[in-house]
Design a protein around this motif. Structure first.
Motif, PDB file in Angstrom:
ATOM      1  N   ASN A 110       0.829  -1.212   0.000  1.00 54.71           N
ATOM      2  CA  ASN A 110       0.000   0.000   0.000  1.00 54.71           C
ATOM      3  C   ASN A 110       0.864   1.263   0.000  1.00 54.71           C
ATOM      4  OD1 ASN A 110      -2.268  -1.598   0.034  1.00 54.71           O
ATOM      5  ND2 ASN A 110      -2.661  -1.357   2.226  1.00 54.71           N
ATOM      6  N   ILE A 111       1.978   1.221   0.754  1.00 58.43           N
ATOM      7  CA  ILE A 111       2.885   2.377   0.765  1.00 58.43           C
ATOM      8  C   ILE A 111       3.431   2.628  -0.633  1.00 58.43           C
ATOM      9  CG2 ILE A 111       5.043   3.317   1.695  1.00 58.43           C
ATOM     10  CD1 ILE A 111       4.622   1.627   4.188  1.00 58.43           C
ATOM     11  N   SER A 112       3.837   1.561  -1.310  1.00 54.21           N
ATOM     12  CA  SER A 112       4.412   1.714  -2.645  1.00 54.21           C
ATOM     13  C   SER A 112       3.395   2.296  -3.628  1.00 54.21           C
ATOM     14  CB  SER A 112       4.925   0.365  -3.156  1.00 54.21           C
ATOM     15  OG  SER A 112       3.869  -0.546  -3.374  1.00 54.21           O
ATOM     16  N   GLN A 113       2.146   1.890  -3.497  1.00 52.30           N
ATOM     17  CA  GLN A 113       1.107   2.419  -4.384  1.00 52.30           C
ATOM     18  C   GLN A 113       0.890   3.909  -4.137  1.00 52.30           C
ATOM     19  OE1 GLN A 113      -0.171   0.922  -6.844  1.00 52.30           O
ATOM     20  NE2 GLN A 113       0.024  -1.276  -6.464  1.00 52.30           N
ATOM     21  N   GLU A 114       0.915   4.321  -2.866  1.00 55.90           N
ATOM     22  CA  GLU A 114       0.735   5.740  -2.550  1.00 55.90           C
ATOM     23  C   GLU A 114       1.922   6.565  -3.045  1.00 55.90           C
ATOM     24  OE1 GLU A 114      -0.103   6.382   1.554  1.00 55.90           O
ATOM     25  OE2 GLU A 114      -1.945   5.171   1.555  1.00 55.90           O
ATOM     26  N   VAL A 115       3.141   6.013  -2.939  1.00 59.95           N
ATOM     27  CA  VAL A 115       4.320   6.712  -3.436  1.00 59.95           C
ATOM     28  C   VAL A 115       4.218   6.905  -4.948  1.00 59.95           C
ATOM     29  CG1 VAL A 115       6.818   6.537  -3.790  1.00 59.95           C
ATOM     30  CG2 VAL A 115       5.841   5.956  -1.570  1.00 59.95           C
ATOM     31  N   VAL A 116       3.763   5.885  -5.642  1.00 60.77           N
ATOM     32  CA  VAL A 116       3.598   5.985  -7.105  1.00 60.77           C
ATOM     33  C   VAL A 116       2.594   7.074  -7.462  1.00 60.77           C
ATOM     34  CG1 VAL A 116       2.731   4.775  -9.146  1.00 60.77           C
ATOM     35  CG2 VAL A 116       4.321   3.618  -7.607  1.00 60.77           C
ATOM     36  N   GLN A 117       1.498   7.166  -6.729  1.00 59.12           N
ATOM     37  CA  GLN A 117       0.490   8.203  -6.997  1.00 59.12           C
ATOM     38  C   GLN A 117       1.077   9.601  -6.831  1.00 59.12           C
ATOM     39  OE1 GLN A 117      -2.891   7.390  -4.487  1.00 59.12           O
ATOM     40  NE2 GLN A 117      -3.384   5.445  -5.494  1.00 59.12           N
ATOM     41  N   LEU A 118       1.883   9.790  -5.780  1.00 54.29           N
ATOM     42  CA  LEU A 118       2.527  11.092  -5.575  1.00 54.29           C
ATOM     43  C   LEU A 118       3.531  11.385  -6.686  1.00 54.29           C
ATOM     44  CD1 LEU A 118       3.128  10.985  -1.708  1.00 54.29           C
ATOM     45  CD2 LEU A 118       1.372  12.272  -2.936  1.00 54.29           C
ATOM     46  N   CYS A 119       4.253  10.360  -7.132  1.00 48.02           N
ATOM     47  CA  CYS A 119       5.217  10.545  -8.224  1.00 48.02           C
ATOM     48  C   CYS A 119       4.502  10.904  -9.534  1.00 48.02           C
ATOM     49  CB  CYS A 119       6.055   9.281  -8.415  1.00 48.02           C
ATOM     50  SG  CYS A 119       7.220   8.972  -7.070  1.00 48.02           S
ATOM     51  N   GLU A 120       3.307  10.373  -9.724  1.00 46.89           N
ATOM     52  CA  GLU A 120       2.524  10.726 -10.906  1.00 46.89           C
ATOM     53  C   GLU A 120       2.136  12.208 -10.872  1.00 46.89           C
ATOM     54  OE1 GLU A 120      -0.726   8.018 -10.941  1.00 46.89           O
ATOM     55  OE2 GLU A 120       0.384   6.442 -12.030  1.00 46.89           O
ATOM     56  N   GLU A 121       1.831  12.704  -9.677  1.00 47.81           N
ATOM     57  CA  GLU A 121       1.511  14.133  -9.540  1.00 47.81           C
ATOM     58  C   GLU A 121       2.704  15.000  -9.930  1.00 47.81           C
ATOM     59  OE1 GLU A 121       0.225  14.877  -5.575  1.00 47.81           O
ATOM     60  OE2 GLU A 121      -1.448  13.432  -5.648  1.00 47.81           O
ATOM     61  N   ASN A 122       3.904  14.508  -9.649  1.00 46.74           N
ATOM     62  CA  ASN A 122       5.125  15.263  -9.949  1.00 46.74           C
ATOM     63  C   ASN A 122       5.706  14.933 -11.316  1.00 46.74           C
ATOM     64  OD1 ASN A 122       4.685  16.000  -7.322  1.00 46.74           O
ATOM     65  ND2 ASN A 122       6.722  15.480  -6.581  1.00 46.74           N
ATOM     66  N   SER A 123       5.019  14.059 -12.058  1.00 40.94           N
ATOM     67  CA  SER A 123       5.468  13.657 -13.408  1.00 40.94           C
ATOM     68  C   SER A 123       6.890  13.105 -13.387  1.00 40.94           C
ATOM     69  CB  SER A 123       5.380  14.846 -14.389  1.00 40.94           C
ATOM     70  OG  SER A 123       4.060  15.344 -14.467  1.00 40.94           O
ATOM     71  N   ALA A 124       7.090  12.095 -12.565  1.00 36.38           N
ATOM     72  CA  ALA A 124       8.413  11.476 -12.464  1.00 36.38           C
ATOM     73  C   ALA A 124       8.789  10.777 -13.754  1.00 36.38           C
ATOM     74  CB  ALA A 124       8.427  10.475 -11.311  1.00 36.38           C
ATOM     75  N   ASP A 125      10.075  10.808 -14.090  1.00 36.44           N
ATOM     76  CA  ASP A 125      10.568  10.071 -15.252  1.00 36.44           C
ATOM     77  C   ASP A 125      11.586   9.047 -14.790  1.00 36.44           C
ATOM     78  OD1 ASP A 125      12.903  11.481 -14.742  1.00 36.44           O
ATOM     79  OD2 ASP A 125      12.604  12.906 -16.367  1.00 36.44           O
ATOM     80  N   ILE A 126      12.213   8.366 -15.736  1.00 35.62           N
ATOM     81  CA  ILE A 126      13.116   7.274 -15.382  1.00 35.62           C
ATOM     82  C   ILE A 126      14.360   7.780 -14.667  1.00 35.62           C
ATOM     83  CG2 ILE A 126      14.420   7.270 -17.559  1.00 35.62           C
ATOM     84  CD1 ILE A 126      13.288   4.259 -15.399  1.00 35.62           C
ATOM     85  N   LYS A 127      14.773   9.023 -14.894  1.00 36.17           N
ATOM     86  CA  LYS A 127      15.947   9.559 -14.205  1.00 36.17           C
ATOM     87  C   LYS A 127      15.686   9.686 -12.711  1.00 36.17           C
ATOM     88  CE  LYS A 127      18.109  12.032 -18.038  1.00 36.17           C
ATOM     89  NZ  LYS A 127      18.612  13.336 -18.528  1.00 36.17           N
ATOM     90  N   GLN A 128      14.483  10.157 -12.352  1.00 38.52           N
ATOM     91  CA  GLN A 128      14.143  10.243 -10.931  1.00 38.52           C
ATOM     92  C   GLN A 128      14.061   8.851 -10.298  1.00 38.52           C
ATOM     93  OE1 GLN A 128      12.315  12.479 -13.063  1.00 38.52           O
ATOM     94  NE2 GLN A 128      13.688  14.120 -12.395  1.00 38.52           N
TER      95      GLN A 128
END
Length: 346
Positions: free
Chosen positions: A47-65
């Motif tokens: 569940n933590i990993s899913q929430e982290v992914v959602q926050l990263c989507e808000e920040n438009s993370a790419d492969i470098k991040q």
């Protein structure tokens, strides 16, 4: 955010122990403090990993991040990888000013001129260590983020520590990029490997003080012993022998703990001696062999041989010279050119 990036971030978070996830995300610095406050770190990791992914989507993370987070994980858990030591050499002895920006540009340019589908990520640490992560692709496939190569280079030193991917064909490309970026002209593997990166650094940076003295075993004192004094003399002799072995071990290995080395290799070259009358050899050819050592803790294993009664003290220099051979690799190679890829012992 790309689905492959989201999945890679999720898997990276799942690798981190739950009580360390918050600390690593803070070191990552990609998510704001306000975003981190919204995470519930007491729930299951999935569940933590899913929430982290959602926050990263808000920040438009790419492969470098995503790769930067993976570097942080591997820096903390560096013992999960197998590391090899490489030594580079310049044509002259001149010292040059090291420019990290120039190093990165040259490294990327050289690597991408040979293979376009690569992901290259850098991170600098306080001890002048530059961590480089390279994920390899092919001319027709995107880089495989799950089998990257890691390079740790300490600026203004000739030493590079590489944890390579399973793709052996990528190692020459990596070495070429390193010597071009760092202004060296040659690179060779030192045949030292270990999961302990810090131990390898201790050896090549001479932070590990090993003495290389040898001593001739002294005969036990005894002679004719009266029967009634035999037991006392045996006890005293055993005590003296143990003290002698301990002293010689201290002289050779030092008093501190040994660096954790798991693999070492060098080539032995010596002359075969025989009675001239036997005429065993028509030609005076040297005897050559490849000497390999491997152990979960090689130097500590060697140190324990004499106290355990498995070898005489002091140990042969062939056993105690391994770190010394490593530090003088290029010097040895220049003196003995028959086997330039490894160590040569006279």
């Amino acid at each position: 955010m790309d689905e492959t990036v989201a999945e890679y971030i999720r898997r990276t978070v799942l690798k981190i122990p739950r009580d360390e996830i918050k600390m690593m995300l803070q070191n990552w610095g990609f998510l704001s403090e306000a975003q981190l406050q919204t995470l519930n770190f007491h729930q299951i990791k999935d569940n933590i990993s899913q929430e982290v992914v959602q926050l990263c989507e808000e920040n438009s993370a790419d492969i470098k991040q995503a790769a930067a987070l993976d570097i942080i994980y591997n820096h903390i858990y560096q013992n999960k990888r197998m590391w090899s030591v490489y030594q580079m050499k310049k044509s002259g002895e001149e010292l040059e000013y090291f420019d990290i920006t120039d190093f990165k540009k040259k490294f990327k340019r050289r690597l991408r001129s040979a293979l376009k589908n690569v992901t290259i990520t850098f991170k600098e640490y306080e001890d002048n260590a530059i961590w480089i992560r390279v994920a390899w692709g092919t001319p027709h496939k995107k880089p495989n983020q799950y089998k990257p190569s890691y390079v740790v280079y300490h600026s203004q030193t000739p030493y590079v520590f590489i944890s390579s991917s399973v793709l052996k064909s990528t190692l020459p490309l990596l070495c070429q990029a390193l010597i071009v970026a760092s202004n060296y002209h040659d690179i060779r593997e030192m045949e030292l490997r270990s999961h302990s990166l810090n131990s390898l650094k201790d050896i090549v940076f001479k932070r590990y003080s090993q003495n290389f003295q040898t001593d001739t075993p002294k005969p036990l004192q005894g002679g004719n012993v009266e029967p009634e004094n035999a037991d006392i003399r045996i006890v005293e002799e055993n005590k003296s022998e143990k003290e002698r072995i301990h002293r010689l071990n201290q002289e050779v290995f030092g008093s501190g703990p040994q660096p954790k080395l798991e693999f070492a290799q060098y080539r032995l070259e010596t002359m075969f001696k025989s009675d001239p009358k036997m005429d065993v050899l028509d030609k005076k050819e040297p005897f050559r062999c490849l000497v390999k050592f491997s152990s979960p803790h090689l130097l500590e294993s060697l140190k324990s041989l004499a106290p355990a009664g498995m070898a005489d003290a002091p140990l042969s220099p062939l056993l105690t010279c391994i770190p010394h051979k490593a530090r003088n690799y290029f010097k040895i190679r220049e003196k003995k050119s028959l086997y330039p890829e490894s160590f040569v012992s006279p």
